[in-house]
Design a protein around this motif. Sequence first.
Motif, mmCIF file in Angstrom:
data_model
loop_
_atom_site.group_PDB
_atom_site.id
_atom_site.type_symbol
_atom_site.label_atom_id
_atom_site.label_comp_id
_atom_site.label_asym_id
_atom_site.label_seq_id
_atom_site.Cartn_x
_atom_site.Cartn_y
_atom_site.Cartn_z
ATOM 1 N N SER A 35 -35.539 -15.926 34.789
ATOM 2 C CA SER A 35 -36.720 -16.742 35.016
ATOM 3 C C SER A 35 -36.374 -17.902 35.949
ATOM 4 N N GLN A 36 -37.388 -18.582 36.430
ATOM 5 C CA GLN A 36 -37.174 -19.708 37.337
ATOM 6 C C GLN A 36 -36.370 -20.817 36.671
ATOM 7 N N PRO A 49 -34.406 -11.810 25.214
ATOM 8 C CA PRO A 49 -33.623 -12.894 25.810
ATOM 9 C C PRO A 49 -32.145 -12.760 25.461
ATOM 10 N N THR A 50 -31.279 -12.945 26.454
ATOM 11 C CA THR A 50 -29.840 -12.825 26.203
ATOM 12 C C THR A 50 -29.082 -14.125 26.479
ATOM 13 N N GLY A 51 -29.788 -15.158 26.867
ATOM 14 C CA GLY A 51 -29.130 -16.439 27.118
ATOM 15 C C GLY A 51 -29.877 -17.243 28.160
ATOM 16 N N LYS A 52 -29.371 -18.408 28.443
ATOM 17 C CA LYS A 52 -29.942 -19.265 29.478
ATOM 18 C C LYS A 52 -28.811 -19.888 30.281
ATOM 19 N N LEU A 53 -28.931 -19.790 31.586
ATOM 20 C CA LEU A 53 -27.905 -20.333 32.468
ATOM 21 C C LEU A 53 -27.781 -21.851 32.285
ATOM 22 N N MET A 90 -21.442 -34.464 33.440
ATOM 23 C CA MET A 90 -22.453 -33.613 34.061
ATOM 24 C C MET A 90 -23.634 -33.505 33.107
ATOM 25 N N ARG A 91 -24.834 -33.657 33.639
ATOM 26 C CA ARG A 91 -26.029 -33.575 32.800
ATOM 27 C C ARG A 91 -26.741 -32.251 33.050
ATOM 28 N N GLU A 92 -27.378 -31.740 32.019
ATOM 29 C CA GLU A 92 -28.140 -30.509 32.147
ATOM 30 C C GLU A 92 -29.441 -30.786 32.897
ATOM 31 N N ILE A 93 -29.761 -29.921 33.844
ATOM 32 C CA ILE A 93 -31.040 -30.018 34.550
ATOM 33 C C ILE A 93 -32.110 -29.419 33.644
ATOM 34 N N GLU A 94 -33.084 -30.215 33.280
ATOM 35 C CA GLU A 94 -34.094 -29.759 32.327
ATOM 36 C C GLU A 94 -35.037 -28.718 32.916
ATOM 37 N N ASP A 95 -35.355 -28.867 34.180
ATOM 38 C CA ASP A 95 -36.322 -27.944 34.790
ATOM 39 C C ASP A 95 -35.782 -27.413 36.120
ATOM 40 N N PRO A 96 -34.724 -26.581 36.055
ATOM 41 C CA PRO A 96 -34.124 -26.069 37.291
ATOM 42 C C PRO A 96 -35.031 -25.036 37.956
ATOM 43 N N ARG A 97 -34.733 -24.748 39.206
ATOM 44 C CA ARG A 97 -35.471 -23.702 39.934
ATOM 45 C C ARG A 97 -34.466 -22.644 40.396
ATOM 46 N N VAL A 98 -34.372 -21.586 39.625
ATOM 47 C CA VAL A 98 -33.433 -20.492 39.909
ATOM 48 C C VAL A 98 -34.191 -19.361 40.600
#
Length: 248
Positions: A146-147, A157-161, A189-197
């Motif tokens: 997903s984006q 679902p198998t995970g989240k990048l 390093m902080r997690e990007i809450e709303d990344p665009r993949v």
Amino acid sequence: MNIGIYNSATALSSLEKWQEVTSQNISAGNVPGYKGNQMSFESIQAGYLGINSAGRTVETPTTMAISSNQFNFGDGQINQSGAKTHMAIDGEGFFKIQGQGFEYYTRDGEFHINGDDELVTKGGDIVLGLGGPIKVNPQLGEITISQTGEVFQGSVPTGKLAIVDTTEKAALIRMTGGFRLGSDSDVTMREIEDPRVVQGSLEESNVNTLKEMVNLISISRAFEVNHKVIQSLDDIQGKTIEVLGNTN
């Protein structure tokens, strides 16, 4: 020491560093997600040279050229590759990777599935999700991303990048495949809450190869000029010593 020779020698040193950086940019210009190096230059006061004139010492200020190297974290162009395991990040963030003895960060999303059904880099390092390595089940079919980085096989679902970033990018150290933090660094390093993949695509290097080739020509010409300046000043100094020696 002749001030002109001193200045030209420091300029040659800076040009040598610029040539190394430019050559590295050109050699990595086709690596997906590669972030180029860029040089900056400035002249600083390097003290004074004392010159004995008419029985008194005249202090003449001297300068030297110094150079510094920074990473260019600008985005590269995103192009479709067609491979389901290839990914690009549109905007801020890095993929989080485990390998080579480090946890490191990359924009190179040229991933594939290894023999243990894990998502890995082309070098075999583990691509990390929020809960650890991203693992897939070959019986569930192709993966979809997903984006926002969620990994699915069908509707399962198998995970989240893990897409992370930092505002203190100057603390990042280049390594094979990406960047890492130093062992004594206090940067997090902080997690990007709303990344665009973007699945099925790769981000190109942000290096402008043509511009880097032009830089190499400029470096060569500047190197030649400064080398000739040193030769000329050295010849003048040698002739001056010879003339003064003959007057005794």
